[in-house]
Scaffold this motif. Structure first.
Motif, PDB file in Angstrom:
ATOM      1  N   GLU A  89      -9.694  44.626  67.815  1.00  0.00           N
ATOM      2  CA  GLU A  89     -10.158  45.743  68.633  1.00  0.00           C
ATOM      3  C   GLU A  89      -8.997  46.706  68.866  1.00  0.00           C
ATOM      4  O   GLU A  89      -7.989  46.360  69.483  1.00  0.00           O
ATOM      5  N   LYS A  90      -9.137  47.931  68.353  1.00  0.00           N
ATOM      6  CA  LYS A  90      -8.045  48.890  68.439  1.00  0.00           C
ATOM      7  C   LYS A  90      -7.935  49.470  69.845  1.00  0.00           C
ATOM      8  O   LYS A  90      -8.919  49.595  70.574  1.00  0.00           O
ATOM      9  N   VAL A  91      -6.702  49.844  70.214  1.00  0.00           N
ATOM     10  CA  VAL A  91      -6.408  50.436  71.517  1.00  0.00           C
ATOM     11  C   VAL A  91      -5.810  51.820  71.274  1.00  0.00           C
ATOM     12  O   VAL A  91      -4.899  51.971  70.449  1.00  0.00           O
ATOM     13  N   SER A  92      -6.328  52.823  71.962  1.00  0.00           N
ATOM     14  CA  SER A  92      -5.816  54.186  71.794  1.00  0.00           C
ATOM     15  C   SER A  92      -4.715  54.463  72.810  1.00  0.00           C
ATOM     16  O   SER A  92      -4.702  53.912  73.915  1.00  0.00           O
ATOM     17  N   ALA A  93      -3.772  55.315  72.428  1.00  0.00           N
ATOM     18  CA  ALA A  93      -2.680  55.710  73.317  1.00  0.00           C
ATOM     19  C   ALA A  93      -2.237  57.118  72.937  1.00  0.00           C
ATOM     20  O   ALA A  93      -2.206  57.477  71.752  1.00  0.00           O
ATOM     21  N   LYS A  94      -1.888  57.918  73.939  1.00  0.00           N
ATOM     22  CA  LYS A  94      -1.440  59.293  73.680  1.00  0.00           C
ATOM     23  C   LYS A  94      -0.055  59.300  73.044  1.00  0.00           C
ATOM     24  O   LYS A  94       0.279  60.201  72.279  1.00  0.00           O
ATOM     25  N   SER A  95       0.758  58.299  73.380  1.00  0.00           N
ATOM     26  CA  SER A  95       2.091  58.203  72.800  1.00  0.00           C
ATOM     27  C   SER A  95       2.505  56.738  72.749  1.00  0.00           C
ATOM     28  O   SER A  95       1.964  55.894  73.471  1.00  0.00           O
ATOM     29  N   ILE A  96       3.487  56.460  71.908  1.00  0.00           N
ATOM     30  CA  ILE A  96       3.998  55.089  71.789  1.00  0.00           C
ATOM     31  C   ILE A  96       4.520  54.595  73.128  1.00  0.00           C
ATOM     32  O   ILE A  96       4.380  53.413  73.468  1.00  0.00           O
ATOM     33  N   LYS A  97       5.118  55.492  73.919  1.00  0.00           N
ATOM     34  CA  LYS A  97       5.745  55.087  75.170  1.00  0.00           C
ATOM     35  C   LYS A  97       4.743  54.571  76.205  1.00  0.00           C
ATOM     36  O   LYS A  97       5.128  53.948  77.183  1.00  0.00           O
ATOM     37  N   GLU A  98       3.458  54.823  75.991  1.00  0.00           N
ATOM     38  CA  GLU A  98       2.441  54.204  76.847  1.00  0.00           C
ATOM     39  C   GLU A  98       2.329  52.704  76.574  1.00  0.00           C
ATOM     40  O   GLU A  98       1.856  51.952  77.421  1.00  0.00           O
ATOM     41  N   ILE A  99       2.761  52.310  75.395  1.00  0.00           N
ATOM     42  CA  ILE A  99       2.652  50.907  74.982  1.00  0.00           C
ATOM     43  C   ILE A  99       3.999  50.201  75.083  1.00  0.00           C
ATOM     44  O   ILE A  99       4.114  49.132  75.690  1.00  0.00           O
ATOM     45  N   ILE A 100       5.033  50.782  74.489  1.00  0.00           N
ATOM     46  CA  ILE A 100       6.333  50.121  74.408  1.00  0.00           C
ATOM     47  C   ILE A 100       7.433  51.143  74.601  1.00  0.00           C
ATOM     48  O   ILE A 100       7.361  52.259  74.079  1.00  0.00           O
ATOM     49  N   ASP A 101       8.460  50.761  75.355  1.00  0.00           N
ATOM     50  CA  ASP A 101       9.537  51.693  75.671  1.00  0.00           C
ATOM     51  C   ASP A 101      10.831  50.900  75.894  1.00  0.00           C
ATOM     52  O   ASP A 101      10.810  49.660  76.022  1.00  0.00           O
ATOM     53  N   ILE A 102      11.935  51.592  75.996  1.00  0.00           N
ATOM     54  CA  ILE A 102      13.228  50.956  76.255  1.00  0.00           C
ATOM     55  C   ILE A 102      13.169  50.216  77.593  1.00  0.00           C
ATOM     56  O   ILE A 102      12.608  50.707  78.573  1.00  0.00           O
ATOM     57  N   GLY A 103      13.738  49.014  77.612  1.00  0.00           N
ATOM     58  CA  GLY A 103      13.777  48.213  78.829  1.00  0.00           C
ATOM     59  C   GLY A 103      12.594  47.290  79.015  1.00  0.00           C
ATOM     60  O   GLY A 103      12.493  46.590  80.020  1.00  0.00           O
ATOM     61  N   GLN A 104      11.709  47.234  78.018  1.00  0.00           N
ATOM     62  CA  GLN A 104      10.476  46.455  78.159  1.00  0.00           C
ATOM     63  C   GLN A 104      10.627  45.051  77.587  1.00  0.00           C
ATOM     64  O   GLN A 104      11.221  44.854  76.527  1.00  0.00           O
ATOM     65  N   ASN A 105      10.085  44.074  78.296  1.00  0.00           N
ATOM     66  CA  ASN A 105       9.991  42.713  77.766  1.00  0.00           C
ATOM     67  C   ASN A 105       8.875  42.650  76.723  1.00  0.00           C
ATOM     68  O   ASN A 105       7.800  43.239  76.927  1.00  0.00           O
ATOM     69  N   ILE A 106       9.119  41.943  75.641  1.00  0.00           N
ATOM     70  CA  ILE A 106       8.105  41.804  74.597  1.00  0.00           C
ATOM     71  C   ILE A 106       8.037  40.352  74.130  1.00  0.00           C
ATOM     72  O   ILE A 106       8.990  39.594  74.280  1.00  0.00           O
ATOM     73  N   ASN A 107       6.892  39.990  73.600  1.00  0.00           N
ATOM     74  CA  ASN A 107       6.709  38.713  72.910  1.00  0.00           C
ATOM     75  C   ASN A 107       6.739  38.978  71.411  1.00  0.00           C
ATOM     76  O   ASN A 107       6.173  39.970  70.939  1.00  0.00           O
TER      77      ASN A 107
END
Length: 224
Positions: free
Chosen positions: A4-22
């Motif tokens: 299921e795709k997710v829309s976002a206006k920019s990448i920074k809505e999803i992932i940005d500097i300082g973010q924890n990721i798996n």
């Protein structure tokens, strides 16, 4: 099954500097779930810290490897995307991986095989050649809703049917399983990957919730 795709206006809505990721390493000796942090970015990709599991063990990848990443978006949704290792960078005392920026995102569903590291005393039941039920002491060293890795001082053939018993948060599990992987650690120690068979939905749901809770606890520890 289509993601299921997710829309976002920019990448920074999803992932940005300082973010924890798996990070899910999909192939090779380090296959599994690891944790990292977005350290920096440039025009080509994001720079992330060396992935580690919740015991501090490093998950190594090579340039060109494909990995699966998930994180919590600014809309508080867990979102996933696929990425490639573009470059491995040595920066003083740090090793950084440059990963490609995503072009599409999807709703991330935790799978039954999402694993967390544990250390649980367990019993390992099996039938010997005379069809007599035998018991061995073992350790469960990682766990998911679909299987586990156990440590045992005994050699067993692959595809053997066994029963593993362990206690998790005061709940006793007694699960049928099949040995699907074997790794010899030293002269007397073997690690076995086992797949649970005919696990009921109530037990499966309990294990999924436990794995999710342990992951959230680890992420809180990372943030300090």
């Amino acid at each position: 099954m289509e993601k299921e795709k997710v829309s976002a206006k920019s990448i920074k809505e999803i992932i940005d500097i300082g973010q924890n990721i798996n990070i899910e390493i999909l192939n090779g000796d380090y296959k599994g779930i690891y944790y990292s942090y977005v350290y920096d970015e440039d025009n080509e990709g994001f720079l992330i810290l060396l992935p580690t599991d919740n015991l501090g063990r490093v998950g190594f990848v090579k340039k060109g490897d494909t990995i699966s990443i998930s994180c919590i978006s600014k809309k508080n949704m867990r979102v996933g995307f696929d990425s490639k290792i573009l470059q491995i960078i040595k920066d003083n005392d740090k090793t950084l991986y440059k990963i490609s920026k995503p072009t599409e995102f999807y709703k991330y569903e935790f799978r039954e095989n999402f694993r967390v590291d544990v250390l649980l005393n367990a019993k390992f039941f099996y039938y010997n050649s005379n069809k007599q039920l035998q018991t061995k002491q073992a350790w469960v060293i990682n766990l998911s809703a679909s299987g586990a890795k156990i440590s045992l001082n005994e050699f067993f053939e692959l595809n053997n049917t066994i029963i593993v018993e362990f206690t998790l948060e005061n709940k006793v599990f007694n699960l049928n399983a099949v040995i699907v992987r074997r790794l010899q650690i030293d002269k007397s120690t073997y690690h076995y990957g086992i797949r649970f068979e005919e696990i009921n939905q109530k037990d499966k749901d309990f294990l999924i919730k436990y794995c999710l809770k342990k992951q959230m606890e680890f992420l809180r520890m990372q943030r300090g």
